[in-house]
Enzyme design. Structure first.
Site, mmCIF file in Angstrom:
data_model
loop_
_atom_site.group_PDB
_atom_site.id
_atom_site.type_symbol
_atom_site.label_atom_id
_atom_site.label_comp_id
_atom_site.label_asym_id
_atom_site.label_seq_id
_atom_site.Cartn_x
_atom_site.Cartn_y
_atom_site.Cartn_z
ATOM 1 C CB SER B 167 -38.892 -34.941 -8.087
ATOM 2 O OG SER B 167 -39.227 -36.303 -8.699
ATOM 3 N NE ARG B 237 -50.693 -37.170 -11.239
ATOM 4 C CZ ARG B 237 -49.698 -36.349 -10.837
ATOM 5 N NH1 ARG B 237 -48.648 -36.640 -11.377
ATOM 6 N NH2 ARG B 237 -49.835 -35.389 -10.108
ATOM 7 C CG ASP B 333 -38.669 -40.259 -1.973
ATOM 8 O OD1 ASP B 333 -39.048 -40.963 -2.929
ATOM 9 O OD2 ASP B 333 -38.083 -39.057 -2.314
ATOM 10 C CG HIS B 366 -40.864 -38.469 -4.588
ATOM 11 N ND1 HIS B 366 -39.555 -38.206 -4.446
ATOM 12 C CD2 HIS B 366 -41.429 -37.963 -5.913
ATOM 13 C CE1 HIS B 366 -39.268 -37.668 -5.528
ATOM 14 N NE2 HIS B 366 -40.423 -37.258 -6.269
ATOM 15 C CG ASP B 367 -46.588 -36.147 -3.803
ATOM 16 O OD1 ASP B 367 -45.739 -36.016 -4.698
ATOM 17 O OD2 ASP B 367 -47.764 -36.615 -3.759
#
Lengths: 209, 393
Positions: B167, B237, B333, B366-367
């Site tokens: 990232s 967040r 992602d 993405h994580d």
């Protein structure tokens, strides 16, 4: 160029890979299209000190190639070859893969664009055993070299030696060295094309633009 | 290292302390060594907080710089002093792990603009004795990398064996390989891209607006005024967290399951498990992160665009590179989709660089680069092992 003794190499199972390696000049830049687990690239790096790159569709193949220290991109040769600039490789190799391409003609054209030379190896669908299976049994052949049933084969574009030379003519490829191997993996000496097309099991062509 | 800090209870108090006196190594650069910024301004003195794992070999050739993502920090493979949780990449970095600390010397520093001990908006401005807040100049990814280079210099390392990260960390990897090609033997950019996309900038703007809309933000002076824009930061967040996951992954994890109830309550409580999960993510983030840092670091990502400095031609950025690249992306992602990685791969191909590329099949979005992904681990291990063979024979 030192030839590679293809019969003393028990570590390499596929004879066509040794034949291909024998056609590649030492120290050249090579792209292996559909490089699988990287066997050919590893052989070329070891025997020919080439600067090698690969494209491979399967995750397993890419990972095995990476573990061998090869530079391999996960991607589809049918679509990704357009990303390479003109003449950026000395050789672009397609070993035992052209029959699995969706657009073999386009792939061959791209290979000749990005490489000074192209090397293509493929199983000869004109071999007499194939003709016999279709002709006498009326069934698609399933042999040691062509182990898939018609409904689950990745091979969608089989061709004979004659078909391939025809394609070369269509895309303007010059056949520099045609090498035809018989069922025992031995290089067949000069013979008329009809004879090769009947008895040749595997072909390796060195092409140029 | 101030190990006593580890015994402090987790929470905002501990996080506040980390900004000036971190529980890790610290490198300080005086007024004579300013960090020159892309904005034209500079920072001096400068503090960089970092962790190391493993041992630097005699010829200083086995160092791997790990770059952290947006809200990560230097605690890559050891317990986080604020949360008490394991390091963010313990699955990857450690003895016998894909980045093997028995073999490599791993360095990870908190980015400039962060809040875990490198100079950032929560740090005390030596000129005023007050937290910098918005008085800190804007930071870019190249600025972060320039600061890391100062640290690497100070550690006496000429060439890094590898620069790795996902990232925003991956952006730093790409920046390293372009700004200091001769200092990067291998580069491992994961789930990243050569520039921040318009959609990504848009999501970041939502987060920043949430923070700045919180009355407790106080124009960025909340630390001096004793408040905290907790609600704004938590919302920021929550919005960001959605982009780190995939629809498929969320559905597998939560579906439409209800939280501690049999039927919907016809109200705005967290009826659904996914709501409860997001609220928890937002609240726990507030405990460990500084709101102004969030503004700075998201802005740094927004500004990132390697090709811009090379006439819009990414391939030119990598021209002549001898670095061996391994690029990885994940199928689900949508923050940094595979096409972004492929843009990098295409440019590296066009410039004749050595590049490998893997697209890893997963529904975790993405994580995924932070999670247990065996294919990613195999890729990293294979790539580093073979590069080590090429480097040392």
């Amino acid at each position: 160029m030192t030839p590679i003794d293809i019969h003393s190499r028990a570590d390499v199972k596929r004879i066509d890979l040794l034949v291909i390696a024998g056609l590649v000049a030492p120290g050249s830049r090579v792209l292996d299209v559909g490089c699988g687990d990287g066997e050919l690239l590893a052989l070329l790096q070891k025997e020919r000190r080439v600067e090698g790159r690969g494209i491979e569709l399967s995750q397993a193949g890419v990972n095995e190639s990476l573990a061998r220290g090869l530079s391999v991109i996960q991607g589809d040769a049918d679509t990704d070859l357009v990303d390479y600039p003109d003449a950026c490789f000395d050789y672009v190799i397609l070993s035992d893969t052209i029959q699995a391409m969706v657009r073999p003609k386009q792939v061959l054209t791209e290979m000749l664009r990005i490489g000074r030379k192209a090397i293509v190896s493929f199983p000869n669908f004109g071999h007499w055993t194939v003709r016999a299976s279709l002709g006498f049994k009326g069934r698609m052949p399933v042999t040691e070299n062509l182990p898939y049933s018609w409904y689950d084969t990745p091979n969608i574009h089989f061709c004979t030696l004659r078909d391939f030379t025809g394609l070369c003519g269509e895309v303007g490829a010059k056949i520099e060295t045609p090498i035809v191997l018989d069922a025992g993996g031995r290089r067949m000496t000069s013979a008329p094309w009809w004879f090769w097309n009947l008895l040749g099991q595997q072909a390796v062509f060195l092409l140029s633009r | 290292m101030a190990s006593s800090r580890h015994s402090l209870p987790a929470g905002a108090g501990a996080a506040r302390g980390e900004a000036d006196t971190p529980s890790s190594h610290v490198m300080r650069f005086g007024l004579d060594q300013p960090l020159r910024l892309d904005s034209g301004q500079s920072i001096a003195p400068l503090q960089i907080a970092y962790q190391t794992y493993g041992t630097l070999n005699a010829d200083r050739s086995n160092a791997i710089l790990v770059c952290h993502a947006l809200t990560g920090d230097q605690h890559v493979a050891s317990d986080n002093p604020v949360t008490g949780k394991p390091g963010w990449w313990e699955t990857v970095v450690g003895p016998g792990k894909p980045i093997d600390t028995d073999r490599f010397f791993v360095v990870c520093s908190n980015v400039v603009g962060g809040c875990m001990g490198s100079t950032g908006p929560a740090s005390t401005n030596p000129a005023t004795g007050q937290p910098f807040g918005l008085d800190l100049p804007l930071i870019t990814i190249p600025d972060m990398v320039r600061a890391q280079a100062m640290l690497v210099d100070a550690l006496g390392i000429d060439q890094l064996f590898c620069v790795a990260g996902g990232s925003m960390g991956g952006m730093q990897v790409l920046q390293w390989s372009v700004a200091y090609p001769e200092r990067v033997f291998t580069a491992l950019p994961i789930a990243t891209g050569p520039r921040h996309s318009s959609q990504n900038i848009a999501f970041h703007e939502v987060g920043r607006q949430a923070i700045m809309a919180d009355p407790d933000w106080r124009g960025g002076r909340y630390l001096a005024e004793g408040t905290s824009p907790r609600k704004g930061l938590a919302v920021a967040r929550m919005a960001a967290h959605i982009t780190y996951m995939s629809d498929e992954g969320l559905h597998r994890k939560f579906g439409r399951a209800l939280q501690d109830r049999e039927r919907v309550a016809f109200g705005f409580d967290a009826d659904f498990q996914v709501e409860s999960y997001l609220r928890h993510q937002g609240l726990s983030f507030v405990e460990r992160f500084d709101a102004n840092s969030y503004l700075y670091v998201t802005r740094a990502m927004d500004y990132f665009d390697i090709a811009a400095d090379y006439g819009g031609r990414l391939a030119n950025a990598f021209r002549g590179s001898r670095t061996r690249f391994c690029v990885a992306s994940f199928t689900s992602d949508w923050l940094f989709p595979t096409i972004e990685s492929k843009t990098v791969v295409r440019a590296l191909n066009a410039s004749g660089a050595s590049v490998s590329f893997v697209e890893i099949e997963t529904d975790r979005g993405h994580d995924a680069f932070l999670l247990d992904e065996p294919v990613l681990f195999a890729t990293i291990r294979g790539f580093l092992t073979s590069a080590a063979a090429a480097r040392w024979g």
